[in-house]
Design an enzyme around this catalytic site. Structure first.
Site, mmCIF file in Angstrom:
data_model
loop_
_atom_site.group_PDB
_atom_site.id
_atom_site.type_symbol
_atom_site.label_atom_id
_atom_site.label_comp_id
_atom_site.label_asym_id
_atom_site.label_seq_id
_atom_site.Cartn_x
_atom_site.Cartn_y
_atom_site.Cartn_z
ATOM 1 C CE LYS A 1 -4.293 0.662 2.585
ATOM 2 N NZ LYS A 1 -4.869 0.680 3.767
HETATM 3 C C1 E4P Z 1 -8.150 1.142 4.102
HETATM 4 O O1 E4P Z 1 -7.474 0.801 3.261
HETATM 5 C C2 E4P Z 1 -8.080 2.574 4.514
HETATM 6 O O2 E4P Z 1 -6.679 2.716 5.157
HETATM 7 C C3 E4P Z 1 -9.247 2.603 5.644
HETATM 8 O O3 E4P Z 1 -10.324 2.403 5.227
HETATM 9 C C4 E4P Z 1 -9.518 4.067 6.017
HETATM 10 O O4 E4P Z 1 -10.496 4.272 7.176
HETATM 11 P P1 E4P Z 1 -10.630 5.199 7.926
HETATM 12 O O5 E4P Z 1 -11.087 6.674 7.157
HETATM 13 O O6 E4P Z 1 -11.850 4.965 8.774
HETATM 14 O O7 E4P Z 1 -9.503 5.477 8.792
#
Ligand code: E4P
Length: 221
Positions: free
Chosen positions: A84
């Protein structure tokens, strides 16, 4: 639409895998900070043993070489690791280099269709528009999902749109209708999707009626 679990919690992942609805997992530094007692790498390896689906591991370096170093190390942990990488000029370069090395990437922190388009061009397999965080600032996060799903269909782009920052069950229905290929969801939201007051009430009622019928039959015998 594939369902990924948005967590680093092993028990949650095991539970959803048992339900038969787990297609992959996304983690990030914040989710890792909520579980304790093991290194990020050890947790990723454990997750990869539970699911054969893509497991996203997020880099924290902000420079290209740092991202490449972290991502290459993650990619060695298991064959289903997806690195990522945040949307940035350095992130684009890193994703492009990962693609040339055959390492899959998930571009994170996407808030516009243009950012998603660039990430796909750079070679990201997955793009993560953050629906909830856009909703939080009074913008309709689902628009980005719809736009990217349409753009990818028109231009036959292979990258997949991963609806992230999902906050409630309505987001899941909307993401599916907007054409998201994947949605990543917190465990709590997945539980909310399972339940409905009438379903839960119906289960209790059927059980009570069954017991009543049995008692009546036993009394007659
Ligand atoms: C997933 O890949 C993201 O990092 C995550 O969904 C972010 O979620 P949040 O905005 O609730 O922290």
């Amino acid at each position: 639409m594939k369902i990924f679990l948005d967590t680093a919690d092993i028990d949650e992942i095991r539970t959803v895998a048992r339900w038969g609805v787990l297609d992959g997992v996304t983690t990030n530094p914040t989710l890792y900070s909520k579980v304790s007692g093991a290194s990020y790498e050890a947790i990723l390896q454990e997750i990869c043993k539970i699911t054969p689906g893509p497991v996203s591991a997020e880099v924290v370096a902000e420079d290209v070489e740092g991202m490449l170093k972290e991502g290459r190390a993650f990619a060695k942990l298991a064959p289903n690791i997806v690195v990522k990488v945040p949307m940035s000029e350095e992130g684009l370069e890193a994703m492009s280099r990962f693609a040339s090395e055959g390492i899959k990437t998930n571009c994170t922190l996407i808030f516009t269709a243009n950012q998603g388009l660039l990430a796909a061009k750079a070679g990201a397999s997955l793009l993560s528009p953050f629906v909830g965080r856009l909703d939080d600032i009074n913008q309709d996060g689902m628009i980005v999902i719809r736009e990217l799903a349409e753009i990818f269909a028109i231009h036959e782009i292979d990258s997949e749109v991963l609806a992230a920052s999902i906050r409630n069950p309505v987001h899941m229905t909307q993401a599916a209708l907007a054409g998201a290929h994947i949605a990543t969801v917190p465990f709590k939201v997945l539980q909310q999707m399972v339940h409905h007051p009438l379903t839960d009430k119906g289960i209790v009622q059927f059980k009570a009626d069954w017991a009543k019928a049995h008692e009546a039959a036993a009394a007659k015998a």
